[in-house]
Design an enzyme around this catalytic site. Structure first.
Site, short mmCIF file in Angstrom:
data_model
loop_
_atom_site.label_atom_id
_atom_site.label_comp_id
_atom_site.label_asym_id
_atom_site.label_seq_id
_atom_site.Cartn_x
_atom_site.Cartn_y
_atom_site.Cartn_z
N CYS A 12 0.87 -1.17 0.00
CA CYS A 12 0.00 0.00 0.00
C CYS A 12 0.92 1.23 0.00
O CYS A 12 2.14 1.10 0.17
CB CYS A 12 -0.89 0.00 1.24
SG CYS A 12 0.07 0.06 2.75
N HIS A 42 6.62 -7.21 6.94
CA HIS A 42 6.66 -8.65 7.24
C HIS A 42 7.01 -9.41 5.98
O HIS A 42 6.17 -10.11 5.41
CB HIS A 42 5.34 -9.11 7.84
CG HIS A 42 5.13 -8.56 9.20
ND1 HIS A 42 5.92 -8.93 10.26
CD2 HIS A 42 4.26 -7.64 9.67
CE1 HIS A 42 5.53 -8.26 11.32
NE2 HIS A 42 4.54 -7.47 10.99
N CYS A 99 3.13 5.97 8.52
CA CYS A 99 2.17 6.30 7.47
C CYS A 99 1.38 7.55 7.90
O CYS A 99 0.92 7.63 9.05
CB CYS A 99 1.22 5.13 7.25
SG CYS A 99 -0.06 5.54 6.06
N HIS A 127 -1.49 -5.61 18.21
CA HIS A 127 -0.92 -5.16 16.92
C HIS A 127 -0.04 -3.93 17.16
O HIS A 127 -0.43 -3.01 17.89
CB HIS A 127 -2.05 -4.83 15.95
CG HIS A 127 -1.56 -4.63 14.55
ND1 HIS A 127 -0.93 -3.47 14.15
CD2 HIS A 127 -1.56 -5.44 13.47
CE1 HIS A 127 -0.59 -3.58 12.88
NE2 HIS A 127 -0.97 -4.77 12.44
N GLU A 129 0.54 -1.34 15.49
CA GLU A 129 -0.09 -0.04 15.21
C GLU A 129 -0.92 0.42 16.42
O GLU A 129 -0.86 1.59 16.82
CB GLU A 129 -0.99 -0.13 13.97
CG GLU A 129 -1.65 1.21 13.65
CD GLU A 129 -2.76 1.11 12.63
OE1 GLU A 129 -2.62 0.35 11.65
OE2 GLU A 129 -3.77 1.81 12.81
N THR A 167 -6.19 1.21 11.46
CA THR A 167 -6.41 1.53 10.03
C THR A 167 -6.88 0.34 9.21
O THR A 167 -7.58 0.50 8.22
CB THR A 167 -5.11 2.06 9.37
OG1 THR A 167 -4.07 1.12 9.59
CG2 THR A 167 -4.72 3.42 9.90
N CYS A 195 -8.32 2.87 6.98
CA CYS A 195 -7.72 3.23 5.68
C CYS A 195 -8.32 2.33 4.61
O CYS A 195 -8.54 1.14 4.84
CB CYS A 195 -6.21 3.02 5.78
SG CYS A 195 -5.43 2.91 4.19
N SER A 223 1.07 -13.93 6.90
CA SER A 223 0.49 -12.60 6.74
C SER A 223 -1.04 -12.69 6.80
O SER A 223 -1.66 -13.37 5.97
CB SER A 223 0.94 -12.01 5.40
OG SER A 223 -0.04 -11.15 4.88
#
Ligand code: F3S
Length: 284
Positions: A12, A42, A99, A127, A129, A167, A195, A223
């Site tokens: 992305c 990753h 980001c 996570h 983030e 996101t 996002c 993933s």
């Protein structure tokens, strides 16, 4: 063989920007040793390529505390505020590849928690983030990840709350959680910070998998976003195969097929995607 490659396959915007940032930093060839705070993506191929070029990974604040005269690159997931403070205190060079969509959440959380809002984050508390976002709130935020946790939530009617989302959280699940909480009548400001990159990648994969004989999904086995793409495509195309690199193509069944669709998870580099596409086009 005819191939249809998803436009949204692979990195992305935020991940591409972060990976490019590391390679740009290497090209500067400064005397500082370069570290990324956590693996930049990753993907083992990219991480070992960077290691060969002298870029190492540090994983926590303690390791960061021990660095001297180093460059520290922050990846797209972002980090808690205290990480910036350590970098500054130790006079390290900061290269921030957070980001911008994640950075925006940090700003929202910091501003609203300073104004007295209690923060609620919708996402997975483990996570990176979400761990990063947590570190921008003055007080420990609440983190909820599903409808049953939203159901069980008991808030204080005398306080005001601000709710944001990870996101990559699923749109429908977020909507559902918001509806559950709003019915409870709390003073809550909801900011949808999801996002669209993940959603768009999934929608395109779904559309292509309906049109082709074989659908290839490329990405690391661990993933979660690639696994999700595989699930979506398998529903529409019986011959969906999940590969990590071009070497796994033998596991796909191309018998009697004329058209192959290709998509890839968010951490799959372009060169791997291109290699797979060229191989399918020319060898099968
Ligand atoms: Fe990617 Fe940034 Fe969205 S890292 S998934 S563009 S929030």
């Amino acid at each position: 063989m005819k191939t249809i490659l998803a436009k949204t396959a692979g990195f992305c915007f935020g991940v591409k920007r972060a990976v490019d940032t590391v390679y740009n930093e290497i090209a500067l060839n400064e005397k500082n040793k370069i570290y990324t705070f956590g693996p930049i993506i990753h993907n083992d191929v990219v991480v070992s390529d960077l290691k060969e070029k002298g870029v190492d990974v540090i994983n926590n604040a303690e390791e960061l505390e021990g660095l001297k005269e180093a460059t520290v690159i922050i990846r797209s997931h972002g980090v808690p505020k205290k990480i910036y403070e350590i970098i500054r205190k130790n006079n390290l060079k900061l290269v921030d590849a957070t980001c911008p969509f994640v950075k925006k959440i940090h700003e929202i959380v910091e501003k609203h928690s300073k104004e007295g809002y209690e923060i609620i984050i919708v996402g997975d508390e483990k996570h990176p983030e979400v761990m990063g976002i947590t570190g921008w709130s003055c007080k420990a935020p609440l983190v909820i990840k599903n409808a049953s946790e939203a159901d069980a939530l008991k808030l204080d009617k005398n306080k005001k709350y601000c709710m944001v989302s990870q996101t990559t959280f699923n749109h429908n699940n977020f909507k559902n959680i918001v509806e559950i909480i709003e019915k409870k009548g709390y003073d809550i400001l909801v900011l949808n910070t999801i996002c669209n990159a993940t959603h768009e990648r999934q929608e395109e994969a779904e559309r292509i998998s309906k049109e082709v004989d074989v659908m290839i999904v490329i990405g690391n086995k661990d993933s979660s976003n690639t696994r999700k793409l595989y699930e979506i495509c398998s529903k529409n195309c019986r011959e969906t195969c999940y590969i990590q690199t071009v070497d796994d193509l033998d596991s796909c069944n191309f018998n009697n097929s004329t058209c192959v669709g290709i998509t890839a998870g968010a951490s799959t580099p372009n060169n791997i995607i291109e290699e797979v596409q060229n191989n399918v086009r020319n060898e099968f």
